[in-house]
Write a protein that holds these residues in place. Structure first.
Motif, mmCIF file in Angstrom:
data_model
loop_
_atom_site.group_PDB
_atom_site.id
_atom_site.type_symbol
_atom_site.label_atom_id
_atom_site.label_comp_id
_atom_site.label_asym_id
_atom_site.label_seq_id
_atom_site.Cartn_x
_atom_site.Cartn_y
_atom_site.Cartn_z
ATOM 1 N N CYS A 1 -42.419 -37.220 22.207
ATOM 2 C CA CYS A 1 -41.128 -36.925 22.817
ATOM 3 C C CYS A 1 -40.227 -36.361 21.726
ATOM 4 C CB CYS A 1 -40.528 -38.184 23.438
ATOM 5 S SG CYS A 1 -41.320 -38.665 24.994
ATOM 6 N N VAL A 2 -40.157 -35.052 21.666
ATOM 7 C CA VAL A 2 -39.465 -34.354 20.583
ATOM 8 C C VAL A 2 -37.977 -34.276 20.886
ATOM 9 C CG1 VAL A 2 -39.350 -32.211 19.256
ATOM 10 C CG2 VAL A 2 -41.552 -33.023 20.115
ATOM 11 N N ILE A 3 -37.159 -34.620 19.891
ATOM 12 C CA ILE A 3 -35.707 -34.618 20.046
ATOM 13 C C ILE A 3 -35.179 -33.201 19.861
ATOM 14 C CG2 ILE A 3 -33.538 -35.541 19.143
ATOM 15 C CD1 ILE A 3 -35.154 -37.965 18.155
ATOM 16 N N GLY A 4 -34.361 -32.759 20.790
ATOM 17 C CA GLY A 4 -33.798 -31.414 20.708
ATOM 18 C C GLY A 4 -34.839 -30.333 20.936
ATOM 19 N N HIS A 5 -35.857 -30.605 21.754
ATOM 20 C CA HIS A 5 -36.978 -29.674 21.972
ATOM 21 C C HIS A 5 -36.489 -28.348 22.530
ATOM 22 C CE1 HIS A 5 -40.539 -28.020 24.044
ATOM 23 N NE2 HIS A 5 -41.232 -28.658 23.123
ATOM 24 N N VAL B 1 -36.469 -21.270 11.828
ATOM 25 C CA VAL B 1 -37.064 -20.190 12.612
ATOM 26 C C VAL B 1 -36.065 -19.042 12.744
ATOM 27 C CG1 VAL B 1 -37.984 -19.554 14.876
ATOM 28 C CG2 VAL B 1 -38.575 -21.756 13.874
ATOM 29 N N GLN B 2 -34.820 -19.369 13.027
ATOM 30 C CA GLN B 2 -33.782 -18.342 13.144
ATOM 31 C C GLN B 2 -33.591 -17.604 11.828
ATOM 32 O OE1 GLN B 2 -30.656 -20.958 14.453
ATOM 33 N NE2 GLN B 2 -30.999 -20.511 16.624
ATOM 34 N N LEU B 3 -33.615 -18.345 10.712
ATOM 35 C CA LEU B 3 -33.462 -17.718 9.402
ATOM 36 C C LEU B 3 -34.648 -16.817 9.087
ATOM 37 C CD1 LEU B 3 -31.899 -17.395 6.763
ATOM 38 C CD2 LEU B 3 -33.021 -19.483 5.921
ATOM 39 N N GLY B 4 -35.859 -17.254 9.467
ATOM 40 C CA GLY B 4 -37.045 -16.427 9.242
ATOM 41 C C GLY B 4 -36.977 -15.112 10.003
ATOM 42 N N PHE B 5 -36.518 -15.165 11.251
ATOM 43 C CA PHE B 5 -36.367 -13.930 12.023
ATOM 44 C C PHE B 5 -35.282 -13.036 11.419
ATOM 45 C CE2 PHE B 5 -38.597 -16.070 15.598
ATOM 46 C CZ PHE B 5 -39.493 -15.060 15.896
ATOM 47 N N ALA B 6 -34.225 -13.662 10.894
ATOM 48 C CA ALA B 6 -33.168 -12.877 10.252
ATOM 49 C C ALA B 6 -33.715 -12.146 9.028
ATOM 50 C CB ALA B 6 -32.003 -13.783 9.855
ATOM 51 N N GLY C 1 -28.408 -22.982 14.066
ATOM 52 C CA GLY C 1 -27.208 -22.772 13.261
ATOM 53 C C GLY C 1 -27.388 -23.318 11.858
ATOM 54 N N ALA C 2 -26.449 -22.988 10.980
ATOM 55 C CA ALA C 2 -26.583 -23.368 9.579
ATOM 56 C C ALA C 2 -26.570 -24.880 9.381
ATOM 57 C CB ALA C 2 -25.453 -22.724 8.772
ATOM 58 N N ARG C 3 -25.863 -25.593 10.276
ATOM 59 C CA ARG C 3 -25.735 -27.031 10.092
ATOM 60 C C ARG C 3 -26.531 -27.819 11.124
ATOM 61 N NH1 ARG C 3 -19.313 -27.857 8.555
ATOM 62 N NH2 ARG C 3 -19.276 -26.351 6.825
ATOM 63 N N GLY C 4 -27.405 -27.181 11.848
ATOM 64 C CA GLY C 4 -28.174 -27.871 12.868
ATOM 65 C C GLY C 4 -29.287 -28.714 12.268
ATOM 66 N N SER C 5 -29.731 -29.711 13.008
ATOM 67 C CA SER C 5 -30.853 -30.528 12.576
ATOM 68 C C SER C 5 -32.131 -29.987 13.188
ATOM 69 C CB SER C 5 -30.624 -31.989 12.998
ATOM 70 O OG SER C 5 -30.506 -32.055 14.416
ATOM 71 N N GLY C 6 -33.275 -30.470 12.728
ATOM 72 C CA GLY C 6 -34.549 -29.974 13.223
ATOM 73 C C GLY C 6 -34.970 -28.713 12.488
ATOM 74 N N ASN C 7 -35.962 -28.008 13.042
ATOM 75 C CA ASN C 7 -36.493 -26.816 12.370
ATOM 76 C C ASN C 7 -36.086 -25.503 13.035
ATOM 77 O OD1 ASN C 7 -38.059 -26.797 14.677
ATOM 78 N ND2 ASN C 7 -39.944 -27.429 13.665
ATOM 79 N N ALA D 1 -37.542 -27.297 17.416
ATOM 80 C CA ALA D 1 -36.558 -28.223 17.955
ATOM 81 C C ALA D 1 -35.322 -28.257 17.071
ATOM 82 C CB ALA D 1 -37.152 -29.633 18.068
ATOM 83 N N GLY D 2 -34.214 -28.669 17.658
ATOM 84 C CA GLY D 2 -32.976 -28.808 16.906
ATOM 85 C C GLY D 2 -31.848 -28.043 17.543
ATOM 86 N N GLU D 3 -30.697 -28.106 16.914
ATOM 87 C CA GLU D 3 -29.512 -27.461 17.455
ATOM 88 C C GLU D 3 -29.414 -26.002 17.041
ATOM 89 O OE1 GLU D 3 -26.006 -29.737 16.449
ATOM 90 O OE2 GLU D 3 -27.234 -31.518 16.261
#
Length: 213
Positions: free
Chosen positions: A158-162, A188-193, A178-184, A174-176
């Motif tokens: 049961c993954v949090i923020g899936h 992923v967003q930074l890698g695409f950037a 943004g720069a200050r979000g938790s999770g991974n 998973a995660g929020e």
């Protein structure tokens, strides 16, 4: 009383093992390496006056992207752990099956009056308002935020923020964000950037080559 609760946890069946489908990161890692190697190769075609600077940019973008992939692949996203607080009380219909030595396969998740959902695969309660997550660092202090949990059929947790399960790298995203979000998700967003910036760097290199030829 807490000791009595903890004594019941070892009697529960083990957590389900992750499925092999969509869990291998080999293809995703190879795809990232080949893509950025192509970016570096195209950047090397730029005119000599720009080549060094553009190569440095591409190498930095490649390094950041590979670091993001490493984090996403080797750092598991947060999931609900089995604890006395998250597991008990076990719903009666689930407890009856377990006491009879049966599995919970085919059962639907159980919902209580407060809106919580009991996952019959992980055997944990998922709070109705989500799970509280908080990330404090030396640079900032972020307020706690509640994220919903979802059972991933591939990771069997049961993954949090899936957000979704990525079959390319075999991990849950998973995660929020943004720069200050938790999770991974933020990695992923930074890698695409970085991939986008590397593509723009290649465009500059090829444009420079066209103008000088």
């Amino acid at each position: 009383q807490m000791k009595d609760l903890e004594a019941t946890l070892p009697k529960l069946p083990p957590l389900p093992s992750p499925t092999s489908t969509g869990r291998s990161p080999t293809f995703g890692i190879a795809l990232v390496i080949v893509t950025f190697a192509a970016f570096i190769g195209f950047t090397a075609l730029s005119p000599s006056g720009l080549r060094l600077y553009l190569l440095i940019c591409t190498l930095v973008e490649t390094g950041v992207a590979l670091a993001c992939v490493w984090i996403v692949v080797f750092v598991e996203p947060p999931h609900i752990q089995r604890t006395p607080e998250s597991t008990l009380p076990i719903p009666r219909e689930v407890e009856t099956r377990l006491a009879a030595g049966q599995t919970t396969e085919g059962m639907e998740n159980v919902k209580d009056e407060s809106g919580r959902t009991f996952c019959v695969r992980c055997l944990v309660w998922r709070p109705s308002g989500g799970v509280e997550s908080k990330e404090d660092t030396i640079f900032w202090r972020r307020r706690a935020k509640r994220q919903t949990a979802h059972h991933c059929r591939y990771c069997q947790r049961c993954v949090i923020g899936h957000d979704h399960h990525c079959s390319l790298i075999g991990r849950c995203i998973a995660g929020e964000g943004g720069a200050r979000g938790s999770g991974n998700l933020k990695y992923v967003q930074l890698g695409f950037a970085m991939a986008g910036l590397a593509f723009l760097t290649v465009c500059v290199a090829l444009a420079g080559t066209a103008f000088t030829s």
